[in-house]
Design a protein around this motif. Structure first.
Motif, PDB file in Angstrom:
ATOM      1  N   UNK A 105     -34.733 -31.673 -15.268  1.00 24.33           N
ATOM      2  CA  UNK A 105     -34.461 -30.599 -14.298  1.00 24.33           C
ATOM      3  C   UNK A 105     -33.140 -29.909 -14.650  1.00 24.33           C
ATOM      4  N   UNK A 106     -32.126 -30.722 -15.000  1.00 28.14           N
ATOM      5  CA  UNK A 106     -30.824 -30.138 -15.363  1.00 28.14           C
ATOM      6  C   UNK A 106     -30.923 -29.284 -16.623  1.00 28.14           C
ATOM      7  N   UNK A 107     -31.750 -29.725 -17.561  1.00 26.72           N
ATOM      8  CA  UNK A 107     -31.911 -28.943 -18.801  1.00 26.72           C
ATOM      9  C   UNK A 107     -32.593 -27.606 -18.494  1.00 26.72           C
ATOM     10  N   UNK A 108     -33.588 -27.641 -17.637  1.00 27.92           N
ATOM     11  CA  UNK A 108     -34.292 -26.409 -17.265  1.00 27.92           C
ATOM     12  C   UNK A 108     -33.317 -25.448 -16.588  1.00 27.92           C
ATOM     13  N   UNK A 109     -32.526 -25.995 -15.666  1.00 24.35           N
ATOM     14  CA  UNK A 109     -31.554 -25.167 -14.943  1.00 24.35           C
ATOM     15  C   UNK A 109     -30.530 -24.587 -15.914  1.00 24.35           C
ATOM     16  N   UNK A 110     -30.120 -25.416 -16.886  1.00 23.93           N
ATOM     17  CA  UNK A 110     -29.138 -24.938 -17.884  1.00 23.93           C
ATOM     18  C   UNK A 110     -29.734 -23.781 -18.685  1.00 23.93           C
ATOM     19  N   UNK A 111     -31.014 -23.889 -19.023  1.00 23.46           N
ATOM     20  CA  UNK A 111     -31.665 -22.810 -19.782  1.00 23.46           C
ATOM     21  C   UNK A 111     -31.619 -21.516 -18.974  1.00 23.46           C
ATOM     22  N   UNK A 112     -31.959 -21.624 -17.701  1.00 24.66           N
ATOM     23  CA  UNK A 112     -31.964 -20.418 -16.855  1.00 24.66           C
ATOM     24  C   UNK A 112     -30.548 -19.818 -16.814  1.00 24.66           C
ATOM     25  N   UNK A 113     -29.552 -20.674 -16.541  1.00 20.06           N
ATOM     26  CA  UNK A 113     -28.185 -20.161 -16.385  1.00 20.06           C
ATOM     27  C   UNK A 113     -27.655 -19.550 -17.680  1.00 20.06           C
ATOM     28  N   UNK A 114     -27.804 -20.295 -18.759  1.00 20.70           N
ATOM     29  CA  UNK A 114     -27.182 -19.847 -20.019  1.00 20.70           C
ATOM     30  C   UNK A 114     -27.907 -18.625 -20.584  1.00 20.70           C
ATOM     31  N   UNK A 115     -29.226 -18.642 -20.554  1.00 17.89           N
ATOM     32  CA  UNK A 115     -29.963 -17.507 -21.131  1.00 17.89           C
ATOM     33  C   UNK A 115     -29.757 -16.248 -20.290  1.00 17.89           C
ATOM     34  N   UNK A 116     -29.787 -16.422 -18.968  1.00 15.51           N
ATOM     35  CA  UNK A 116     -29.614 -15.230 -18.117  1.00 15.51           C
ATOM     36  C   UNK A 116     -28.204 -14.658 -18.271  1.00 15.51           C
ATOM     37  N   UNK A 117     -27.213 -15.538 -18.396  1.00 17.84           N
ATOM     38  CA  UNK A 117     -25.833 -15.020 -18.580  1.00 17.84           C
ATOM     39  C   UNK A 117     -25.726 -14.227 -19.870  1.00 17.84           C
ATOM     40  N   UNK A 118     -26.597 -14.530 -20.816  1.00 17.99           N
ATOM     41  CA  UNK A 118     -26.545 -13.813 -22.102  1.00 17.99           C
ATOM     42  C   UNK A 118     -27.462 -12.588 -22.096  1.00 17.99           C
ATOM     43  N   UNK A 119     -27.977 -12.215 -20.925  1.00 21.20           N
ATOM     44  CA  UNK A 119     -28.781 -10.988 -20.843  1.00 21.20           C
ATOM     45  C   UNK A 119     -30.256 -11.191 -21.095  1.00 21.20           C
ATOM     46  N   UNK A 120     -30.681 -12.468 -21.184  1.00 20.55           N
ATOM     47  CA  UNK A 120     -32.116 -12.739 -21.344  1.00 20.55           C
ATOM     48  C   UNK A 120     -32.672 -13.096 -19.965  1.00 20.55           C
ATOM     49  N   UNK A 121     -33.290 -12.117 -19.342  1.00 21.83           N
ATOM     50  CA  UNK A 121     -33.769 -12.310 -17.959  1.00 21.83           C
ATOM     51  C   UNK A 121     -35.005 -13.200 -17.943  1.00 21.83           C
ATOM     52  N   UNK A 122     -35.030 -14.114 -16.989  1.00 20.63           N
ATOM     53  CA  UNK A 122     -36.236 -14.936 -16.844  1.00 20.63           C
ATOM     54  C   UNK A 122     -37.333 -14.067 -16.232  1.00 20.63           C
ATOM     55  N   UNK A 123     -38.495 -13.989 -16.888  1.00 24.20           N
ATOM     56  CA  UNK A 123     -39.584 -13.202 -16.308  1.00 24.20           C
ATOM     57  C   UNK A 123     -40.835 -14.047 -16.098  1.00 24.20           C
ATOM     58  N   UNK A 124     -40.749 -15.310 -16.533  1.00 25.81           N
ATOM     59  CA  UNK A 124     -41.851 -16.252 -16.329  1.00 25.81           C
ATOM     60  C   UNK A 124     -41.209 -17.621 -16.311  1.00 25.81           C
ATOM     61  N   UNK A 125     -41.933 -18.618 -15.809  1.00 27.84           N
ATOM     62  CA  UNK A 125     -41.325 -19.938 -15.640  1.00 27.84           C
ATOM     63  C   UNK A 125     -40.571 -20.389 -16.895  1.00 27.84           C
ATOM     64  N   UNK A 126     -41.144 -20.160 -18.060  1.00 24.82           N
ATOM     65  CA  UNK A 126     -40.543 -20.664 -19.299  1.00 24.82           C
ATOM     66  C   UNK A 126     -40.109 -19.569 -20.260  1.00 24.82           C
ATOM     67  N   UNK A 127     -40.120 -18.323 -19.814  1.00 30.23           N
ATOM     68  CA  UNK A 127     -39.871 -17.228 -20.749  1.00 30.23           C
ATOM     69  C   UNK A 127     -38.776 -16.272 -20.289  1.00 30.23           C
ATOM     70  N   UNK A 128     -37.983 -15.835 -21.256  1.00 31.23           N
ATOM     71  CA  UNK A 128     -36.785 -15.038 -21.004  1.00 31.23           C
ATOM     72  C   UNK A 128     -36.758 -13.889 -22.010  1.00 31.23           C
ATOM     73  N   UNK A 129     -36.381 -12.704 -21.530  1.00 32.93           N
ATOM     74  CA  UNK A 129     -36.409 -11.564 -22.456  1.00 32.93           C
ATOM     75  C   UNK A 129     -35.348 -10.545 -22.109  1.00 32.93           C
ATOM     76  N   UNK A 130     -34.930  -9.814 -23.137  1.00 29.38           N
ATOM     77  CA  UNK A 130     -34.072  -8.662 -22.887  1.00 29.38           C
ATOM     78  C   UNK A 130     -34.939  -7.544 -22.301  1.00 29.38           C
TER      79      UNK A 130
END
Ligand code: SF4
Length: 385
Positions: free
Chosen positions: A224-249
């Motif tokens: 759970x912590x790893x998933x949360x870290x992915x959301x936080x770190x990727x979103x801070x870098x401009x990769x918006x979460x648009x699906x449970x497991x997917x992030x995009x500019x």
């Protein structure tokens, strides 16, 4: 036999890999050139049978996805043959999203440049991890250095849309290692990242190693912590979460996967490929010999098919729609099924909204952050009884 459907997404399954990864239960066979030739001949026959002998080009495809397996374990020559076949049998829309999956250990500057020149405009690299120890646990054939070099070579070749696939919750992987990997990935400036929690599938070597106590699985809390870290770190870098497991500019969401998540039709070709066409789900023969034998006998290589009942269609549309952070489009849902979600499930949405698991955003129904952690349970509330 002529197909007469209006799908706009084409998936091509390439069923070869250099070597089986320890966690993988996808259909793939060890690469060898003669089988690869047989496969491409089969693919040509399958396209012929699907479209008839007149090379009819009926529907402009808005997305093409060559996946696997490891498509890039094929020679450049065979890959270009496949692309020529696709272009010969189908119309591609002028803004087609054309993806190929690649293993960083099976590409070089020449191959990437040829693919880009042939019209492939999106590269999905199976990076999976950055630490060599985790890559070894997963049984990957490549190093992180090869991932970095593949990204550079892809940029040189002109790819401006690169996805990196990552896996977390790997036995032995720590939260610190995962966070460091996410930072390393951000340094590569991908347009898209897919981050999936490892599923220990039956019959895989990794599952056996965990079951026998040779490897310790990740604790649920760490996952759970790893998933949360992915959301936080990727979103801070401009990769918006648009699906449970997917992030995009911005504007770089994978349009092909959006077809799946919107539960729209798509055609899959190649051994083990799945299709969804006019409320029928089907899958091809998985075995290469069975696949080619059927095609040589003039038959489509469909091994299994099932009509999708309206009940299941409704459930799948909700289940897949809720995976997207933009949520399920309630207006589109009503147009498609002739009834609103509330009419089909009286009171259910309200109750899940009150529990804080779902929220309404305009005309869309979305999972809340809390609901996302319990996504499967929330979605199953809509399962047909
Ligand atoms: S490269 Fe992908 S498809 Fe091939 S064995 Fe590894 S995980 Fe499976």
């Amino acid at each position: 036999m002529l197909e007469n459907v209006g799908h706009s997404a084409l998936y091509i399954h390439v069923p070869f890999c250099v070597r089986k990864c320890r966690y993988c239960d996808f259909v793939s066979y060890p690469y060898n050139e003669s089988n690869a030739r047989l496969y491409v001949t089969g693919l040509r026959r399958e396209m012929e049978l699907r479209l008839g002998d007149k090379h009819e080009k009926r529907w402009p495809l808005s997305t093409v996805f060559i996946g696997g397996g490891t498509p890039t374990c094929l020679s450049t020559k065979l890959l270009l043959e496949i692309i020529t076949l696709i272009k010969g049998y189908y119309n591609l829309s002028s803004d087609v999203e054309f993806t190929i999956e690649a293993n960083p250990g099976t590409v070089d500057a020449g191959k990437l440049s040829s693919l880009r020149l042939a019209g492939v405009n999106r590269l999905s690299l199976g990076a999976q991890a950055c630490s060599e120890a985790t890559l070894r646990t997963l049984g990957r054939i490549h190093t992180h250095e090869q991932t970095v070099s593949a990204v550079w070579q892809a940029r040189e070749a002109g790819f401006d849309n690169i996805n990196l696939d990552l896996i977390f919750e790997v036995p032995g992987q720590t939260l610190t290692e995962w966070e460091r990997c996410l930072e390393q990935v951000i340094d590569l400036a991908p347009e898209h990242v897919s981050a999936y929690g490892l599923q220990l599938e039956e019959g895989t070597l990794l599952k056996e190693q965990v079951d026998s106590g040779l490897l310790q699985p990740c604790e649920e809390e760490d996952g759970i912590n790893m998933y949360q870290a992915a959301i936080n770190i990727l979103q801070s870098a401009g990769l918006e979460q648009y699906e449970i497991s997917n992030f995009a500019r911005l504007n770089k969401q994978c349009r092909h996967n959006l077809v799946y998540w919107q539960n729209e039709d798509y055609l899959g070709l190649g051994p083990a490929a799945h299709s969804r066409l006019r409320r029928v789900r089907m899958s091809n023969e998985t075995n290469l010999t069975d696949y080619t034998t059927r095609l040589n006998a003039g038959m489509l290589p469909v091994a299994w098919s099932e009509d999708i009942t309206q009940e299941n269609d409704i459930f799948e549309t909700i289940f897949l729609g809720l995976r997207m952070t933009g949520g399920l489009d309630l207006e589109r849902f009503k147009q498609r099924f002739g009834r609103s979600l509330n009419e089909i499930y009286p009171g259910l949405v309200e109750s899940l909204v009150n529990k804080g698991q779902l929220k309404l955003r305009g005309n869309h129904l979305c999972l809340t952050p809390a609901g996302m952690l319990l996504a499967n349970a929330v979605m199953c509330e809509f399962a047909p009884v």
